[in-house]
Scaffold this active site. Structure first.
Site, PDB file in Angstrom:
ATOM      1  N   THR A  96      43.922  22.453   4.188  1.00  0.00           N
ATOM      2  CA  THR A  96      44.366  23.046   3.448  1.00  0.00           C
ATOM      3  C   THR A  96      45.455  22.685   2.267  1.00  0.00           C
ATOM      4  O   THR A  96      45.909  23.841   1.314  1.00  0.00           O
ATOM      5  CB  THR A  96      44.986  24.177   4.424  1.00  0.00           C
ATOM      6  OG1 THR A  96      43.927  24.937   5.239  1.00  0.00           O
ATOM      7  CG2 THR A  96      45.985  24.779   3.927  1.00  0.00           C
TER       8      THR A  96
ATOM      9  N   TYR B 205      41.335  31.096   2.349  1.00  0.00           N
ATOM     10  CA  TYR B 205      41.305  30.529   1.196  1.00  0.00           C
ATOM     11  C   TYR B 205      39.624  29.663   1.686  1.00  0.00           C
ATOM     12  O   TYR B 205      39.329  29.539   2.883  1.00  0.00           O
ATOM     13  CB  TYR B 205      42.954  29.862   0.447  1.00  0.00           C
ATOM     14  CG  TYR B 205      42.703  28.901   2.157  1.00  0.00           C
ATOM     15  CD1 TYR B 205      43.611  29.672   3.382  1.00  0.00           C
ATOM     16  CD2 TYR B 205      42.601  27.858   2.206  1.00  0.00           C
ATOM     17  CE1 TYR B 205      43.588  28.656   4.270  1.00  0.00           C
ATOM     18  CE2 TYR B 205      42.590  27.396   3.677  1.00  0.00           C
ATOM     19  CZ  TYR B 205      43.912  27.338   4.459  1.00  0.00           C
ATOM     20  OH  TYR B 205      43.865  27.623   5.494  1.00  0.00           O
TER      21      TYR B 205
ATOM     22  N   THR C 107      45.127  20.638   9.519  1.00  0.00           N
ATOM     23  CA  THR C 107      45.546  20.779  10.083  1.00  0.00           C
ATOM     24  C   THR C 107      44.527  20.944  11.002  1.00  0.00           C
ATOM     25  O   THR C 107      45.370  20.835  12.530  1.00  0.00           O
ATOM     26  CB  THR C 107      46.100  21.941  10.211  1.00  0.00           C
ATOM     27  OG1 THR C 107      45.270  23.229   9.982  1.00  0.00           O
ATOM     28  CG2 THR C 107      47.458  21.511   8.862  1.00  0.00           C
ATOM     29  N   ASP C 108      43.154  21.346  11.580  1.00  0.00           N
ATOM     30  CA  ASP C 108      42.548  21.379  12.704  1.00  0.00           C
ATOM     31  C   ASP C 108      43.050  20.253  13.804  1.00  0.00           C
ATOM     32  O   ASP C 108      42.456  20.347  14.641  1.00  0.00           O
ATOM     33  CB  ASP C 108      41.512  21.404  12.444  1.00  0.00           C
ATOM     34  CG  ASP C 108      41.316  23.140  12.018  1.00  0.00           C
ATOM     35  OD1 ASP C 108      40.308  23.796  11.656  1.00  0.00           O
ATOM     36  OD2 ASP C 108      42.423  23.655  11.453  1.00  0.00           O
TER      37      ASP C 108
ATOM     38  N   LYS D  72      48.802  20.694  16.985  1.00  0.00           N
ATOM     39  CA  LYS D  72      48.479  22.433  16.222  1.00  0.00           C
ATOM     40  C   LYS D  72      48.593  23.635  17.424  1.00  0.00           C
ATOM     41  O   LYS D  72      47.403  23.292  17.999  1.00  0.00           O
ATOM     42  CB  LYS D  72      47.602  22.539  15.328  1.00  0.00           C
ATOM     43  CG  LYS D  72      47.840  23.519  14.570  1.00  0.00           C
ATOM     44  CD  LYS D  72      46.435  23.779  13.900  1.00  0.00           C
ATOM     45  CE  LYS D  72      45.911  24.472  12.620  1.00  0.00           C
ATOM     46  NZ  LYS D  72      44.920  24.488  11.835  1.00  0.00           N
TER      47      LYS D  72
ATOM     48  N   GLU E 121      45.381  17.743  43.087  1.00  0.00           N
ATOM     49  CA  GLU E 121      44.408  18.787  42.661  1.00  0.00           C
ATOM     50  C   GLU E 121      43.053  18.295  43.308  1.00  0.00           C
ATOM     51  O   GLU E 121      41.988  18.844  43.708  1.00  0.00           O
ATOM     52  CB  GLU E 121      44.737  19.221  42.014  1.00  0.00           C
ATOM     53  CG  GLU E 121      45.430  19.679  41.447  1.00  0.00           C
ATOM     54  CD  GLU E 121      46.239  21.555  41.431  1.00  0.00           C
ATOM     55  OE1 GLU E 121      46.540  21.869  41.482  1.00  0.00           O
ATOM     56  OE2 GLU E 121      44.585  21.412  42.276  1.00  0.00           O
TER      57      GLU E 121
HETATM   58  N1  DAS Z   1      39.899  23.865   8.020  1.00  0.00           N
HETATM   59  C1  DAS Z   1      41.410  23.655   8.481  1.00  0.00           C
HETATM   60  C2  DAS Z   1      41.281  21.851   8.170  1.00  0.00           C
HETATM   61  O1  DAS Z   1      40.749  21.519   7.086  1.00  0.00           O
HETATM   62  C3  DAS Z   1      42.726  23.957   7.345  1.00  0.00           C
HETATM   63  C4  DAS Z   1      43.796  23.405   7.561  1.00  0.00           C
HETATM   64  O2  DAS Z   1      44.808  24.288   7.970  1.00  0.00           O
HETATM   65  O3  DAS Z   1      44.234  22.280   7.041  1.00  0.00           O
HETATM   66  O4  DAS Z   1      42.035  21.497   9.411  1.00  0.00           O
END
Ligand code: DAS
Length: 362
Positions: free
Chosen positions: A45, A59, A125-126, A198, A319
């Site tokens: 992103t 986007y 970010t994923d 995240k 557990e």
């Molecule tokens: N699809 C997500 C990624 O590339 C977009 C982001 O949040 O960066 O990790």
């Protein structure tokens, strides 16, 4: 691309007109006094572009090249001598083990160069938390390595990528960031690459560490409050230079009514370890236990983690009788981090007791 730059320009132009008269621009040190920082761009992103400034969630990721990212934050020049390289241009959900190895080897080459003082990696970010942890395990350097992303594309109102990138370069060029492991900066916070994940997917305050951030970045200055407690980077026993491939490790999700289908399928596909992303304390449904016991007997490693979302804490023999089953527990690592550590650890040992030691230490 031109219109994307224009969308960055107003932010910068506005600054020139809004800046009250008499405010001195930050003293700029001579270039030879500034740290040399390399920005490795991988996509995500932070390199995203939307159709309008109102598109903060709709986007396309991985569109804007690294030169444009750098041009969008001219203030970087006050922090460091910066140059950019486009390593990949992908959304991070698509990053593979091969991508991790390629990136890791390139980072190691740069870190070994006397011409490089710090490295910033712009990333989606994923899976940012997985890449940051991987580099934390295998990069044998004390130099700052800072992974950064953004929750909004640069074309959106209140885009967070510019300041996140500025902060990342500020940390990467700061001597005080040396020896603290791979770091992640978003939303003015500095997190340990090991701990951060995240935790929300629609806010700029998206990244959390169960035990808290290490510090803050404010106006280009790093403030530290804690230090990492686990082994990392220069103190790691793992070395990217000695890793040619990463063994397959898969994650099977635990939930009500689950059966052993996914565990068997991953074993069939050649997984060397399965991360059980368990409920609660890494619990395993009674109807799944016999299959995991059989898979362990066939040589596959079974690692219990927890998919609770604010920091699991899986202890041995709570557990499940891990000693009897010869299983491993992932301690406080979430399933996706446990996968990274298991894959790296399996490059050096197949012994479950050694694996458990590694999970306690890293
Ligand atoms: N699809 C997500 C990624 O590339 C977009 C982001 O949040 O960066 O990790």
């Amino acid at each position: 691309m031109k219109d994307v730059l224009h969308s960055f320009a107003p932010g910068v132009l506005a600054l020139l007109f809004l800046l009250p008269q008499g405010v001195q621009a930050k003293e700029v040190a001579a270039p030879q006094q500034l740290a040399n920082v390399v920005i490795l761009a991988t996509g995500g992103t932070i390199a995203g572009a939307g159709a309008s400034a109102a598109n903060s969630a709709t986007y396309q990721a991985a569109k804007v090249p690294v030169e444009q990212l750098i041009a969008g934050v001219p203030e970087l020049k006050q922090l460091a001598n910066v140059r950019g390289e486009q390593v990949f241009q992908i959304a991070s959900e698509s990053i593979s083990n091969d991508n991790l190895l390629q990136l890791g080897k390139h980072v190691a080459q740069l870190a070994a160069s006397a011409e490089v003082d710090g490295i910033v990696i712009t990333h989606g970010t994923d899976t940012l938390e997985e890449t940051a942890y991987f580099l934390n395990l295998v990069e044998r350097t004390d130099k700052p390595i800072v992974v950064v992303g953004s929750m909004r594309p640069g074309t959106a109102m209140s885009a967070d990528g510019m300041l996140n990138l500025y902060n990342a370069v500020a940390v990467a060029s700061d001597q005080s960031a040396r020896g603290k492991g791979v770091l992640v900066t978003l939303n003015d916070e500095i997190h340990a690459g090991r701990d951060v994940s995240k935790s929300v997917n629609i806010k700029t305050e998206a990244f959390k560490s169960p035990w808290g951030p290490l510090g803050m970045v404010v106006e280009g200055k790093s403030y530290w409050f804690r230090l990492p407690a686990k082994r990392h980077t220069a103190q790691s026993e793992f070395d990217i230079a000695k890793i040619s491939s990463l063994p397959r490790v898969d994650i099977a999700y635990g939930y009500g009514n689950v059966d052993d289908t996914s565990y068997k399928a991953f074993a069939q596909a050649g997984a060397k370890a399965i991360i059980h992303a368990g409920t609660g304390n890494g619990s395993v449904a009674s109807r799944v236990v016999p299959t995991l016991q059989a898979l362990r007997k066939d040589g596959l490693q079974v690692i219990r983690s927890s998919h609770v979302n604010q920091g699991g804490f899986v202890l041995r023999n709570a557990e499940q009788p891990d000693d009897k089953n010869d299983w491993v527990v992932a301690h406080d690592l979430n399933p996706q981090k446990a996968r990274i550590l298991a894959s790296v650890a399996l490059t050096s040992t197949q012994d479950s007791r050694e694996l458990q030691r590694i999970f306690w230490e890293y």
